[in-house]
Write a protein that holds these residues in place. Structure first.
Motif, mmCIF file in Angstrom:
data_model
loop_
_atom_site.group_PDB
_atom_site.id
_atom_site.type_symbol
_atom_site.label_atom_id
_atom_site.label_comp_id
_atom_site.label_asym_id
_atom_site.label_seq_id
_atom_site.Cartn_x
_atom_site.Cartn_y
_atom_site.Cartn_z
ATOM 1 N N ASN A 187 0.806 -1.241 0.019
ATOM 2 C CA ASN A 187 -0.043 -0.020 0.027
ATOM 3 C C ASN A 187 0.923 1.181 0.083
ATOM 4 O O ASN A 187 0.610 2.253 -0.509
ATOM 5 C CB ASN A 187 -0.737 0.088 1.256
ATOM 6 C CG ASN A 187 -1.968 1.160 1.070
ATOM 7 O OD1 ASN A 187 -1.457 1.991 1.839
ATOM 8 N ND2 ASN A 187 -2.806 0.979 0.332
ATOM 9 N N THR A 188 2.126 1.007 0.390
ATOM 10 C CA THR A 188 3.028 2.295 0.448
ATOM 11 C C THR A 188 3.431 2.427 -0.765
ATOM 12 O O THR A 188 3.966 3.542 -1.102
ATOM 13 C CB THR A 188 4.284 2.128 1.254
ATOM 14 O OG1 THR A 188 5.114 1.197 0.741
ATOM 15 C CG2 THR A 188 3.828 1.765 2.855
ATOM 16 N N PHE A 189 3.118 1.387 -1.907
ATOM 17 C CA PHE A 189 3.596 1.912 -3.302
ATOM 18 C C PHE A 189 2.249 2.361 -3.860
ATOM 19 O O PHE A 189 2.099 3.262 -4.702
ATOM 20 C CB PHE A 189 3.857 0.761 -3.960
ATOM 21 C CG PHE A 189 5.407 0.232 -3.886
ATOM 22 C CD1 PHE A 189 6.205 1.268 -3.230
ATOM 23 C CD2 PHE A 189 5.637 -1.064 -4.200
ATOM 24 C CE1 PHE A 189 7.656 0.796 -3.093
ATOM 25 C CE2 PHE A 189 6.958 -1.440 -3.904
ATOM 26 C CZ PHE A 189 8.005 -0.689 -3.371
ATOM 27 N N SER A 190 1.223 1.715 -3.828
ATOM 28 C CA SER A 190 -0.260 2.121 -4.512
ATOM 29 C C SER A 190 -0.900 3.385 -3.959
ATOM 30 O O SER A 190 -1.753 4.058 -4.687
ATOM 31 C CB SER A 190 -1.198 1.069 -4.308
ATOM 32 O OG SER A 190 -1.735 0.838 -2.983
ATOM 33 N N THR A 191 -0.670 3.587 -2.714
ATOM 34 C CA THR A 191 -1.458 5.079 -2.039
ATOM 35 C C THR A 191 -0.795 5.958 -1.381
ATOM 36 O O THR A 191 -0.820 7.163 -1.766
ATOM 37 C CB THR A 191 -2.416 4.198 -1.129
ATOM 38 O OG1 THR A 191 -3.194 3.173 -1.708
ATOM 39 C CG2 THR A 191 -3.605 5.242 -0.764
ATOM 40 N N THR A 192 0.016 5.800 -0.351
ATOM 41 C CA THR A 192 0.727 6.669 0.167
ATOM 42 C C THR A 192 2.112 6.929 -0.204
ATOM 43 O O THR A 192 2.533 8.222 -0.018
ATOM 44 C CB THR A 192 0.847 6.296 1.700
ATOM 45 O OG1 THR A 192 1.972 5.007 1.875
ATOM 46 C CG2 THR A 192 -0.294 5.555 2.447
ATOM 47 N N TRP A 193 2.501 6.068 -1.044
ATOM 48 C CA TRP A 193 4.123 6.533 -1.398
ATOM 49 C C TRP A 193 5.213 6.555 -0.453
ATOM 50 O O TRP A 193 6.250 7.159 -0.708
ATOM 51 C CB TRP A 193 3.800 7.485 -2.633
ATOM 52 C CG TRP A 193 3.054 7.331 -3.804
ATOM 53 C CD1 TRP A 193 2.154 6.473 -4.248
ATOM 54 C CD2 TRP A 193 3.165 8.144 -5.012
ATOM 55 N NE1 TRP A 193 1.458 6.667 -5.313
ATOM 56 C CE2 TRP A 193 2.133 7.570 -5.902
ATOM 57 C CE3 TRP A 193 3.957 9.201 -5.620
ATOM 58 C CZ2 TRP A 193 1.966 7.955 -7.137
ATOM 59 C CZ3 TRP A 193 3.804 9.801 -6.660
ATOM 60 C CH2 TRP A 193 2.815 9.260 -7.494
ATOM 61 N N GLN A 194 4.789 6.116 0.671
ATOM 62 C CA GLN A 194 5.810 6.255 1.748
ATOM 63 C C GLN A 194 6.530 5.016 1.807
ATOM 64 O O GLN A 194 6.368 4.155 2.586
ATOM 65 C CB GLN A 194 5.109 6.393 3.167
ATOM 66 C CG GLN A 194 5.993 6.880 4.389
ATOM 67 C CD GLN A 194 5.364 6.949 5.478
ATOM 68 O OE1 GLN A 194 4.085 7.219 5.451
ATOM 69 N NE2 GLN A 194 6.009 7.051 6.444
ATOM 70 N N CYS A 195 7.416 4.578 0.609
ATOM 71 C CA CYS A 195 7.805 3.373 0.275
ATOM 72 C C CYS A 195 8.784 2.870 1.687
ATOM 73 O O CYS A 195 9.435 3.412 2.117
ATOM 74 C CB CYS A 195 8.812 3.454 -0.847
ATOM 75 S SG CYS A 195 8.207 4.601 -2.300
ATOM 76 N N THR A 196 8.332 1.521 1.725
ATOM 77 C CA THR A 196 9.157 0.774 2.741
ATOM 78 C C THR A 196 10.072 -0.140 2.259
ATOM 79 O O THR A 196 9.669 -0.938 1.404
ATOM 80 C CB THR A 196 7.820 0.234 3.875
ATOM 81 O OG1 THR A 196 8.681 -0.720 4.607
ATOM 82 C CG2 THR A 196 7.072 -0.665 3.130
ATOM 83 N N ASN A 197 11.255 -0.399 3.152
ATOM 84 C CA ASN A 197 12.098 -1.343 2.503
ATOM 85 C C ASN A 197 11.563 -2.723 2.724
ATOM 86 O O ASN A 197 12.043 -3.533 2.526
ATOM 87 C CB ASN A 197 13.375 -1.181 3.657
ATOM 88 C CG ASN A 197 14.221 -0.033 3.230
ATOM 89 O OD1 ASN A 197 13.649 1.111 2.503
ATOM 90 N ND2 ASN A 197 15.250 0.068 3.579
ATOM 91 N N ALA A 198 10.401 -3.074 3.363
ATOM 92 C CA ALA A 198 9.727 -4.295 3.452
ATOM 93 C C ALA A 198 9.340 -5.067 2.211
ATOM 94 O O ALA A 198 9.163 -6.069 2.081
ATOM 95 C CB ALA A 198 8.667 -4.235 4.507
ATOM 96 N N ASN A 199 9.381 -4.082 1.276
ATOM 97 C CA ASN A 199 8.774 -4.475 -0.216
ATOM 98 C C ASN A 199 10.077 -5.013 -0.948
ATOM 99 O O ASN A 199 9.994 -5.608 -1.925
ATOM 100 C CB ASN A 199 8.338 -3.195 -0.858
ATOM 101 C CG ASN A 199 6.932 -2.856 -0.304
ATOM 102 O OD1 ASN A 199 6.029 -3.880 -0.319
ATOM 103 N ND2 ASN A 199 6.703 -1.679 -0.253
ATOM 104 N N SER A 200 11.324 -4.673 -0.337
ATOM 105 C CA SER A 200 12.573 -4.898 -1.316
ATOM 106 C C SER A 200 13.022 -6.349 -1.131
ATOM 107 O O SER A 200 13.765 -6.686 -2.319
ATOM 108 C CB SER A 200 13.700 -4.136 -0.678
ATOM 109 O OG SER A 200 13.334 -2.684 -0.650
ATOM 110 N N THR A 201 12.774 -7.080 -0.179
ATOM 111 C CA THR A 201 13.692 -8.306 -0.089
ATOM 112 C C THR A 201 13.248 -9.607 -1.033
ATOM 113 O O THR A 201 13.978 -10.373 -1.503
ATOM 114 C CB THR A 201 13.669 -8.832 1.268
ATOM 115 O OG1 THR A 201 14.168 -8.011 2.191
ATOM 116 C CG2 THR A 201 14.309 -9.939 1.574
ATOM 117 N N THR A 202 11.905 -9.725 -1.371
ATOM 118 C CA THR A 202 11.195 -11.069 -2.039
ATOM 119 C C THR A 202 11.811 -10.960 -3.265
ATOM 120 O O THR A 202 12.429 -12.363 -3.628
ATOM 121 C CB THR A 202 9.901 -10.959 -1.796
ATOM 122 O OG1 THR A 202 9.332 -10.691 -0.528
ATOM 123 C CG2 THR A 202 9.348 -12.291 -2.427
#
Length: 663
Positions: A77-92
């Protein structure tokens, strides 16, 4: 060894009992198995599968960034909505690539070389290019020349090095595919799940990938070469018969050893439609219903945007007797976003099924909201009572509804999630292989109450598009448009739209007699509707074609694909400052729930650092464990605004790119 046996068992289930002996003979010496003795024809299908897995998570998360999907799941959702990108998206994406694919490529290449299996060497080269270019697209800098060498702390390489290395691998692959293999070398057909060992299709894929990658250089006046791209396209896919796709199946409950997801399904499904979080965005929905402001419904819309059953009436045995299919609407997070502003960025709620009548009391203090809520219940034909500012609604048995007393959430059934069911994930043992609809519960399944029909690209049985003829035509249209050759651009543009329609229609036709028996969205489009759309003003008329027309139709067709985000970066999203093309993606903008000021620090749309342009490196692997090497190349790798730093191909010059890498 336990994990490796597990993988091979999955391969047997995929390919069927006729191939069991071949696939069980994994090692040359089964009594002393080791990594070096794995047969190349047994390694390749698992490289193909796991590449689909890493591509699937990448496609899904970048589709949240590019505005195709909304999700109520916190991290994406930090990609789709808030743009408050989180490093939790980075690993997979990183982990699945290096653990499950890259780790096999050097061994397969070397093993194939020893026996003169040149076509398997070529396949290793192709996957090298596919995977490392994806890593470049995402992270910018990445261990490359020292990756896969056994070095526990490999030094990263810059984007230019990775790009040139991937192109060199494709050139070598083309040469290797043209060679005759040595006597006794296994045929590519014995290990290729994607195209049955068709050397012509593999060669065309290489040329098509070269065209795709060379297009990334469109900002670089010293490197972009339109004629070279057109030549590559002339050697690439020439029809839908040349498409490279990874097949998806729903015939096994075997799951992945790393993440526990089904091993036979489409990789996009594993992330976009495995759970209930993802939905079509309003931005994407508008293109399917109002392209070019024409007010024309795209015939692909009902195959991409999911539907659910409303107005369900049950018979005496509790089975669905009558209902109406209701198509989802898109979730708005770029415009006024009224629903999300009221409830919060991740507040869209997943529905449940009423096995018996269910009464819910809502307290609504706002007079306007109260009046609107009552009107909605009356329009839906639901029984309700009003006592002051409290409304009690009865959801009859058979209803698909939101189980919450918050009235803001009550209408969320209109946002149908993308969820589809596989026998490995549904939790409903009686749901067979030919039914991939989503039922919220066993009771819903027993009644026949469908809560989502799913979406074309992301069902477990969908083909995962690796390289397609319609993409090649869209590239051709863009290249000709950049050359000022509008006539040829228009020919390629219309051919691309038709090719995508034809590809979808062929797949829908193949589904109709099985999955289509319970799911109308898995049956063919009306051919008259297709013809009418092609001749409508939703498709630009000759003489009026713009770059935005080309790219928005490409965006629609590519859908769940990283290539949309790549294209948007090349055109600076909706900044409108690339060449004389104007705003290519109108309406793509920060919405009212934007909170990413630390990550995206640009002052305005024409500022490069205003947009999401890369991912942060995985915090554990490349920051915690390899920080010395990582920070030596890019001292800003741990900065909060690394997300807005352009990757190499997204820069006009090397000076611009290397300037970002300075302290």
């Amino acid at each position: 060894m336990k994990n490796f046996k597990y993988i091979i068992l999955g391969a047997v289930l995929v390919l069927g009992s006729a191939s069991c002996k071949k696939w069980l003979a994994v090692n040359a010496d089964p009594d002393n198995p080791n990594n070096q003795s794995v047969q190349v024809q047994n390694r390749l299908p698992w490289i193909e599968h796991f590449y689909q897995y890493t591509a699937g998570v990448t496609n899904y998360r970048t589709s949240c960034q590019s505005g195709v999907y909304y999700t109520n799941s916190g991290n994406p959702n930090t990609f789709s909505t808030t743009w408050q990108c989180t490093n939790a998206n980075s690993t997979t994406s990183y982990q699945t690539w290096f653990v499950e694919v890259s780790s096999n490529l050097v061994d397969m290449y070397n093993s194939a070389k020893k026996i003169g299996a040149y076509h398997y060497m070529a396949a290793a080269d192709v996957f090298h290019a596919l995977g490392y270019m994806e890593m470049l697209d995402l992270y910018g800098e990445m261990p490359y020349t020292q990756a896969g060498t056994g070095n526990p702390s490999p030094k990263p390489d810059d984007g230019k090095t990775i790009f040139n290395g991937c192109m060199a691998k494709l050139n070598e692959a083309i040469s290797l595919l043209a060679k005759t293999q040595e006597t006794g070398a296994p045929s590519l057909a014995s290990g290729d799940l994607w195209s049955g060992g068709d050397l012509g299709k593999w060669t065309k894929m290489c040329w098509g990938l070269k065209a795709r990658y060379m297009l990334k250089l469109s900002k670089k006046t010293d490197l972009y070469n339109a004629d070279s791209i057109l030549y590559c396209l002339s050697q690439g896919p020439q029809s839908n018969a040349d498409n490279i796709v990874g097949p998806g199946f729903n015939n096994s409950t075997v799951t992945d050893y790393l993440y526990g997801d089904p091993v036979v399904t489409n990789g996009n499904f594993d992330y976009a439609a495995y759970g209930s979080s993802a939905r079509i965005s309003q931005y994407y929905y508008n293109l399917l219903t109002n392209m070019r402001g024409a007010g024309v419904i795209d015939p692909r819309m009902s195959k991409i945007v999911p539907a659910y059953m409303t107005g369900i009436q049950l018979d005496g045995s509790g089975k669905v007797a009558s209902y109406t299919w209701t198509r989802s609407i898109g979730v708005d997070s770029y415009g006024p976003s009224a629903r999300l502003v009221k409830g919060g960025a991740t507040s869209i709620v997943t529905p449940v099924y009423a096995a018996a009548n269910k009464n819910i009391k809502y307290t609504i203090n706002d007079a306007t909201d109260l009046a609107n809520f009552i009107a909605d219940q009356a329009a839906a034909g639901r029984p309700y009572t009003v006592n002051g500012n409290t409304v009690t609604v009865t959801y009859k048995a058979g209803s698909i509804y939101i189980n919450s007393t918050n009235y803001v959430y009550a209408g969320d059934t209109v946002y149908v999630n993308l969820r589809s069911s596989a026998i490995a994930t549904s939790g409903i043992p009686a749901q067979g292989q030919n039914d991939v609809n989503w039922y919220p519960s066993v009771d819903a399944f027993n009644a026949g109450a469908i809560a989502s029909t799913g979406s074309f690209q992301v069902r477990p049985v969908s083909d995962q598009e690796i390289l397609t003829y319609h993409e090649m035509n869209f590239i051709k249209a863009e290249v000709y448009m950049r050359k000022g050759d509008v006539a040829n651009a228009y020919t390629a543009y219309t051919a691309a739209i038709q090719a995508h329609m034809d590809m979808m229609q062929a797949k829908l036709t193949s589904w109709a007699g099985t999955y289509g028996l319970t799911n109308p969205d898995m049956t063919p489009m009306n051919s008259g509707d297709v013809s009418a759309y092609i001749s409508s003003t939703a498709v630009a008329p000759a003489g009026s074609l713009t770059m935005s027309d080309i790219m928005l139709q490409k965006y629609l067709a590519m859908g769940c694909s990283i290539e949309n985000w790549n294209d948007m970066r090349r055109f600076n999203f909706s900044a409108g400052n690339v060449g004389s093309f104007g705003v290519v993606y109108p309406g793509y903008q920060r919405g009212p729930l934007f909170t990413g000021t630390a990550q995206l620090t640009g002052a305005g749309p024409t500022d490069v650092r205003y947009w999401m342009r890369r991912w942060a490196l995985p915090p554990t692997y490349e920051i915690n464990y390899n920080s010395v090497n990582t920070l030596a190349l890019n001292p800003h790798a741990t900065d909060p605004n690394i997300w807005s730093m352009p990757v190499w191909w997204d820069c006009a010059t090397d000076d611009e790119y290397y300037g970002y890498l300075k302290k």
